[in-house]
Design a protein around this motif. Structure first.
Motif, PDB file in Angstrom:
ATOM      1  N   GLY A  62       0.783  -1.218   0.000  1.00 29.12           N
ATOM      2  CA  GLY A  62       0.000   0.000   0.000  1.00 29.12           C
ATOM      3  C   GLY A  62       0.810   1.260   0.000  1.00 29.12           C
ATOM      4  O   GLY A  62       0.267   2.344   0.233  1.00 29.12           O
ATOM      5  N   ARG A  63       2.105   1.157  -0.274  1.00 28.47           N
ATOM      6  CA  ARG A  63       2.935   2.366  -0.264  1.00 28.47           C
ATOM      7  C   ARG A  63       2.620   3.272  -1.454  1.00 28.47           C
ATOM      8  O   ARG A  63       2.723   4.497  -1.348  1.00 28.47           O
ATOM      9  N   TYR A  64       2.211   2.692  -2.565  1.00 34.77           N
ATOM     10  CA  TYR A  64       2.038   3.459  -3.789  1.00 34.77           C
ATOM     11  C   TYR A  64       0.566   3.651  -4.115  1.00 34.77           C
ATOM     12  O   TYR A  64      -0.225   2.696  -4.058  1.00 34.77           O
ATOM     13  N   VAL A  65       0.195   4.883  -4.460  1.00 36.10           N
ATOM     14  CA  VAL A  65      -1.197   5.237  -4.719  1.00 36.10           C
ATOM     15  C   VAL A  65      -1.340   5.670  -6.173  1.00 36.10           C
ATOM     16  O   VAL A  65      -0.688   6.631  -6.603  1.00 36.10           O
ATOM     17  N   PRO A  66      -2.169   4.996  -6.963  1.00 34.09           N
ATOM     18  CA  PRO A  66      -2.403   5.454  -8.336  1.00 34.09           C
ATOM     19  C   PRO A  66      -3.313   6.679  -8.337  1.00 34.09           C
ATOM     20  O   PRO A  66      -4.333   6.709  -7.638  1.00 34.09           O
ATOM     21  N   VAL A  67      -2.939   7.688  -9.104  1.00 39.17           N
ATOM     22  CA  VAL A  67      -3.720   8.924  -9.182  1.00 39.17           C
ATOM     23  C   VAL A  67      -3.951   9.267 -10.650  1.00 39.17           C
ATOM     24  O   VAL A  67      -3.045   9.136 -11.483  1.00 39.17           O
ATOM     25  N   GLN A  68      -5.150   9.696 -10.935  1.00 41.78           N
ATOM     26  CA  GLN A  68      -5.496  10.149 -12.284  1.00 41.78           C
ATOM     27  C   GLN A  68      -5.715  11.665 -12.274  1.00 41.78           C
ATOM     28  O   GLN A  68      -6.402  12.192 -11.398  1.00 41.78           O
ATOM     29  N   LEU A  69      -5.095  12.350 -13.241  1.00 41.08           N
ATOM     30  CA  LEU A  69      -5.369  13.773 -13.460  1.00 41.08           C
ATOM     31  C   LEU A  69      -6.040  13.918 -14.819  1.00 41.08           C
ATOM     32  O   LEU A  69      -5.511  13.445 -15.832  1.00 41.08           O
ATOM     33  N   LEU A  70      -7.195  14.553 -14.842  1.00 37.23           N
ATOM     34  CA  LEU A  70      -7.878  14.898 -16.081  1.00 37.23           C
ATOM     35  C   LEU A  70      -7.779  16.403 -16.250  1.00 37.23           C
ATOM     36  O   LEU A  70      -8.043  17.157 -15.301  1.00 37.23           O
ATOM     37  N   SER A  71      -7.371  16.863 -17.424  1.00 37.78           N
ATOM     38  CA  SER A  71      -7.139  18.295 -17.599  1.00 37.78           C
ATOM     39  C   SER A  71      -7.638  18.778 -18.952  1.00 37.78           C
ATOM     40  O   SER A  71      -7.700  18.028 -19.923  1.00 37.78           O
ATOM     41  N   PHE A  72      -8.002  20.057 -18.979  1.00 37.30           N
ATOM     42  CA  PHE A  72      -8.384  20.718 -20.229  1.00 37.30           C
ATOM     43  C   PHE A  72      -8.083  22.196 -20.097  1.00 37.30           C
ATOM     44  O   PHE A  72      -7.641  22.672 -19.042  1.00 37.30           O
ATOM     45  N   ASN A  73      -8.294  22.944 -21.141  1.00 39.83           N
ATOM     46  CA  ASN A  73      -7.938  24.370 -21.161  1.00 39.83           C
ATOM     47  C   ASN A  73      -8.739  25.088 -22.233  1.00 39.83           C
ATOM     48  O   ASN A  73      -9.291  24.464 -23.139  1.00 39.83           O
ATOM     49  N   ASP A  74      -8.803  26.410 -22.113  1.00 43.43           N
ATOM     50  CA  ASP A  74      -9.412  27.266 -23.145  1.00 43.43           C
ATOM     51  C   ASP A  74     -10.831  26.831 -23.495  1.00 43.43           C
ATOM     52  O   ASP A  74     -11.200  26.695 -24.653  1.00 43.43           O
ATOM     53  N   PHE A  75     -11.647  26.644 -22.475  1.00 42.54           N
ATOM     54  CA  PHE A  75     -13.054  26.254 -22.651  1.00 42.54           C
ATOM     55  C   PHE A  75     -13.877  27.381 -23.269  1.00 42.54           C
ATOM     56  O   PHE A  75     -14.768  27.155 -24.079  1.00 42.54           O
ATOM     57  N   HIS A  76     -13.595  28.623 -22.877  1.00 42.72           N
ATOM     58  CA  HIS A  76     -14.228  29.821 -23.441  1.00 42.72           C
ATOM     59  C   HIS A  76     -15.755  29.740 -23.442  1.00 42.72           C
ATOM     60  O   HIS A  76     -16.405  30.163 -24.401  1.00 42.72           O
ATOM     61  N   GLY A  77     -16.321  29.209 -22.376  1.00 46.35           N
ATOM     62  CA  GLY A  77     -17.774  29.232 -22.235  1.00 46.35           C
ATOM     63  C   GLY A  77     -18.547  28.485 -23.294  1.00 46.35           C
ATOM     64  O   GLY A  77     -19.726  28.786 -23.531  1.00 46.35           O
ATOM     65  N   ASN A  78     -17.927  27.489 -23.947  1.00 44.41           N
ATOM     66  CA  ASN A  78     -18.604  26.759 -25.019  1.00 44.41           C
ATOM     67  C   ASN A  78     -19.503  25.668 -24.445  1.00 44.41           C
ATOM     68  O   ASN A  78     -19.163  24.480 -24.435  1.00 44.41           O
ATOM     69  N   LEU A  79     -20.677  26.070 -23.978  1.00 40.57           N
ATOM     70  CA  LEU A  79     -21.633  25.129 -23.423  1.00 40.57           C
ATOM     71  C   LEU A  79     -22.190  24.221 -24.526  1.00 40.57           C
ATOM     72  O   LEU A  79     -22.260  23.009 -24.375  1.00 40.57           O
ATOM     73  N   GLU A  80     -22.592  24.812 -25.625  1.00 45.84           N
ATOM     74  CA  GLU A  80     -23.080  24.035 -26.758  1.00 45.84           C
ATOM     75  C   GLU A  80     -21.904  23.599 -27.625  1.00 45.84           C
ATOM     76  O   GLU A  80     -20.828  24.215 -27.591  1.00 45.84           O
ATOM     77  N   PRO A  81     -22.067  22.541 -28.413  1.00 45.03           N
ATOM     78  CA  PRO A  81     -20.967  22.099 -29.274  1.00 45.03           C
ATOM     79  C   PRO A  81     -20.503  23.221 -30.197  1.00 45.03           C
ATOM     80  O   PRO A  81     -21.321  23.842 -30.887  1.00 45.03           O
ATOM     81  N   PRO A  82     -19.215  23.519 -30.215  1.00 41.81           N
ATOM     82  CA  PRO A  82     -18.718  24.571 -31.106  1.00 41.81           C
ATOM     83  C   PRO A  82     -18.885  24.165 -32.563  1.00 41.81           C
ATOM     84  O   PRO A  82     -18.882  22.975 -32.901  1.00 41.81           O
ATOM     85  N   SER A  83     -19.034  25.156 -33.425  1.00 35.40           N
ATOM     86  CA  SER A  83     -19.290  24.890 -34.843  1.00 35.40           C
ATOM     87  C   SER A  83     -18.027  25.044 -35.668  1.00 35.40           C
ATOM     88  O   SER A  83     -17.009  25.554 -35.202  1.00 35.40           O
ATOM     89  N   GLY A  84     -18.116  24.599 -36.919  1.00 37.11           N
ATOM     90  CA  GLY A  84     -17.014  24.742 -37.857  1.00 37.11           C
ATOM     91  C   GLY A  84     -15.762  24.026 -37.391  1.00 37.11           C
ATOM     92  O   GLY A  84     -15.813  23.014 -36.688  1.00 37.11           O
ATOM     93  N   SER A  85     -14.608  24.562 -37.787  1.00 37.57           N
ATOM     94  CA  SER A  85     -13.331  23.942 -37.423  1.00 37.57           C
ATOM     95  C   SER A  85     -13.098  23.978 -35.925  1.00 37.57           C
ATOM     96  O   SER A  85     -12.325  23.171 -35.394  1.00 37.57           O
ATOM     97  N   SER A  86     -13.764  24.899 -35.214  1.00 35.24           N
ATOM     98  CA  SER A  86     -13.619  24.966 -33.760  1.00 35.24           C
ATOM     99  C   SER A  86     -14.273  23.776 -33.060  1.00 35.24           C
ATOM    100  O   SER A  86     -14.053  23.566 -31.869  1.00 35.24           O
ATOM    101  N   GLY A  87     -15.084  23.011 -33.794  1.00 34.91           N
ATOM    102  CA  GLY A  87     -15.749  21.859 -33.228  1.00 34.91           C
ATOM    103  C   GLY A  87     -15.299  20.544 -33.834  1.00 34.91           C
ATOM    104  O   GLY A  87     -16.050  19.561 -33.830  1.00 34.91           O
ATOM    105  N   ARG A  88     -14.073  20.519 -34.349  1.00 38.57           N
ATOM    106  CA  ARG A  88     -13.546  19.296 -34.953  1.00 38.57           C
ATOM    107  C   ARG A  88     -12.116  19.050 -34.511  1.00 38.57           C
ATOM    108  O   ARG A  88     -11.349  20.004 -34.300  1.00 38.57           O
ATOM    109  N   ASN A  89     -11.771  17.765 -34.376  1.00 35.06           N
ATOM    110  CA  ASN A  89     -10.387  17.350 -34.165  1.00 35.06           C
ATOM    111  C   ASN A  89      -9.868  16.739 -35.449  1.00 35.06           C
ATOM    112  O   ASN A  89     -10.560  15.929 -36.074  1.00 35.06           O
ATOM    113  N   THR A  90      -8.665  17.099 -35.829  1.00 36.89           N
ATOM    114  CA  THR A  90      -8.031  16.464 -36.982  1.00 36.89           C
ATOM    115  C   THR A  90      -7.387  15.166 -36.537  1.00 36.89           C
ATOM    116  O   THR A  90      -6.555  15.158 -35.625  1.00 36.89           O
ATOM    117  N   THR A  91      -7.786  14.068 -37.157  1.00 34.81           N
ATOM    118  CA  THR A  91      -7.275  12.752 -36.776  1.00 34.81           C
ATOM    119  C   THR A  91      -6.243  12.208 -37.749  1.00 34.81           C
ATOM    120  O   THR A  91      -5.536  11.254 -37.437  1.00 34.81           O
TER     121      THR A  91
END
Length: 634
Positions: A62-91
């Motif tokens: 029990g010496r070692y504790v697994p920890v998860q960090l979830l992080s994000f940035n630059d949300f800019h109040g986008n409650l609804e799905p952003p449109s156009g290129s601002s709402g897409r990830n290039t895969t």
């Protein structure tokens, strides 16, 4: 300097001069600033990192504790799905045509999906924390901005956010308004009469999470405007978080919003807090910073002419799949010089995705992450906490960006919040201003001019709120980065007719609530402004200002061609004076245009969004002309 009575209530952009919020005391969120070492002191000597243990072979159960960090940035109040290129990830890319590779994309973002993705990621991780790196509010869609971004803060509370750094956009309505975001309370802003309405449902409780500002002090003191750090405990793991915005924040926000504040060097501010945390028995330290990097472009091959071509890197390419950050990335010298006791850096500001290792001063790899923007990605970092050393086992830190796709169930709490504010914003957003005969877009010509930029500049020039003593401006300048969306005929949100433009659509174009400012410049200063588009801070990436009708010139690599700058067909006289209008961001020297700060007879008018809305009403139907005010030098 004189200030006119604007057409809308001065609800926050002029900070202490415009909003009667009073002098707010520092907020008692997380740690007290009284315990912190003076930020102006010399940075602490790098502390020797704890010897990493081998998590695979614990010497004590029990010496070692697994920890998860979830992080994000630059949300800019986008409650609804952003449109156009601002709402897409290039895969990825399909290079069917070497000269025009086709991007493969996935629709992503929106608070309903972000909440679900976070909940899914937390499954099986009892020790999990969610953190952010600033610009959570500001430059937001009208759904949040109409209510001073109170909806965004409520959404973030429901997302389970634990702690965040402030970013530059947190200062858009002044630091006192930022403090209200943290502590709660309502503004007396006229209940929507000026297109903004604080507490439409009666109350605003503020942020449940800790907002941190370790490098932002009241001028002449060591007192930060918000707590510099917070300590969070998950299970047996105790982790300290230091939150900062970029030191250059005063250069990219309205000067009145940060008047009376000092912004310190990020490395010195963070390093000075390491011994403060150590005294409290906190050896595990994570920096949340609103400054970022730029991924190198992906080289796809050579075109038909044998020339190499490159494209923006996919969301997961840097650095896991061979990508790297540009050497000029502002985050790199910060990451390389932070105390070795700092275990990880969560960054933002550049709206780019990356998960990279950067060597610390002790030569150890240290993870530096960024999750793009608008809630399209979440960075999941898994690490091991050693209870014996009370530190993070550096070798255990692993991270990856996860897509916030829209093929998952919507979070019911976020859906309800959005529905609530969509109904409340309807009277403001649905008002039809006029119509357009064709799409009016930000698409630039080879010289950097756009049809939408022309429209906005003409609207600023026509606004009578900046006329003082009968002296009317003859030239308008608009920064291209302040134009945030296109005007399109086929966007119907409230049942309006094709081509009709609502206030909500106009606000999407200009969401910053900047004030218009008129001033007098000499002809030489006009030349200086035009030269600064491609020199100085803008030498590496030019910023071409949009200009009003009647003002024309030719732009070369070093600035305007001498003698080509004309007003109504007459050459600008460098010794003469000209009345101009711009927004307060540029008037304060923002975006690398210090020449504006030399203007005289400064006079504040109304808000830019009001000028834009009025112009659309008065010139409906509006049909854009071919941009021809800025021509190439050749």
């Amino acid at each position: 300097m004189s200030i006119s009575t604007p057409k809308r209530r001065l609800t926050g952009a002029l900070a202490s001069a415009a909003v009667a919020l009073g002098a707010l005391a520092p907020l008692a969120l997380g740690a007290s600033t009284a315990d912190a070492a003076p930020v102006t002191a010399k940075p602490a000597k790098p502390t020797k990192p704890a010897k990493p243990a081998k998590p695979g072979k614990p010497d004590k159960p029990g010496r070692y504790v697994p920890v998860q960090l979830l992080s994000f940035n630059d949300f800019h109040g986008n409650l609804e799905p952003p449109s156009g290129s601002s709402g897409r990830n290039t895969t990825g890319y399909t290079p069917a045509d070497p000269k025009a590779p086709v991007a493969q994309t996935t629709d992503a973002g929106g608070a309903e999906y972000l909440a679900t993705r976070l909940a899914q990621a937390r499954e099986g991780h009892p020790q999990s924390l969610t953190v952010a790196a600033g610009d959570l509010i500001g430059a937001s869609p009208l759904l949040s901005a109409a209510f001073h971004d109170e909806p965004a803060v409520e959404s973030l509370n429901k997302l389970g956010l634990d702690v965040s750094a402030v970013g530059n956009h947190e200062f858009d309505e002044g630091y006192q308004e930022l403090q209200r975001m943290a502590r709660g309370g309502c503004l007396d802003d006229g209940a929507g009469e000026d297109n903004q309405d604080s507490c439409p449902a009666g109350t605003f409780a503020g942020a449940d999470f800790d907002y941190l500002a370790a490098n932002v002090r009241y001028a002449g003191t060591n007192e930060t405007i918000l707590p510099p750090y917070a300590v969070k405990q998950v299970g047996a793991a105790k982790i300290g978080f230091i939150g900062m915005t970029l030191e250059e924040t005063p250069d990219i926000v309205t000067a009145s919003g940060v008047a009376g504040l000092e912004f310190d060097d990020e490395v010195k501010a963070a390093n000075a807090l390491v011994p403060v945390l150590r005294k409290q028995g906190v050896n595990a330290v994570v920096v949340l910073i609103h400054q970022g990097g730029t991924p190198r472009q992906l080289q796809l091959g050579k075109d038909a002419d044998g020339k190499p071509y490159s494209v923006a890197a996919p969301y997961d390419y840097t650095c896991a799949k061979g990508g790297a950050l540009e050497d000029t990335s502002p985050i790199l010298p910060i990451a390389k010089n932070l105390d070795p006791a700092i275990d990880m850096v969560v960054s933002g500001h550049t709206h780019n995705p990356y998960v990279c290792d950067v060597k610390d001063p002790a030569g150890q790899d240290r993870l530096v992450t960024s999750a793009s923007s608008f809630g399209r990605l979440v960075t999941e970092t898994n690490l091991t906490y050693d209870k014996a050393s009370k530190d993070i086992v550096r070798a255990s830190v692993e991270g990856a960006n996860l897509q916030v796709t829209r093929d998952v169930p919507k979070d019911r709490a976020q859906t309800a919040l959005i529905a609530k504010y969509k109904e409340l914003v309807r009277p403001i957003a649905s008002r039809v201003l006029g119509s357009i005969g064709a799409d009016v877009t930000r698409t630039p010509t080879t010289s950097g001019e756009s049809a939408l930029g022309d429209l906005i500049a003409d609207a600023q020039l026509a606004d009578d709120s900046v006329v003082t003593g009968g002296d009317e401006p003859v030239i308008a300048f608009m920064n291209p980065g302040g134009i945030r969306a296109d005007l399109t005929r086929d966007k119907q949100t409230y049942g309006e007719q094709v081509g009709e433009v609502t206030y909500g659509e106009a606000f999407d174009v200009q969401p910053f609530n900047n004030f218009l400012v008129s001033m007098t410049l000499t002809g030489q200063q006009v030349y200086d402004v035009l030269t600064q588009q491609v020199t100085g801070a803008n030498a590496a990436s030019r910023k071409v200002l949009q200009v009003s009708e009647g003002f024309e010139y030719r732009l070369g690599s070093a600035g305007p061609v001498d003698g080509s700058v004309t007003l109504d067909g007459e050459a600008i006289d460098k010794a003469a004076t000209y009345r101009i209008v711009t927004n307060n961001f540029l008037a304060d020297g923002g975006d690398g245009f210090p020449a504006f700060k030399g203007g005289t007879g400064i006079y504040y008018g109304g808000l830019d969004i009001d000028a834009f809305a009025d112009y659309l009403e008065q010139n409906s139907p509006y049909t854009p002309a071919t941009p021809d005010r800025i021509l190439p030098a050749g």
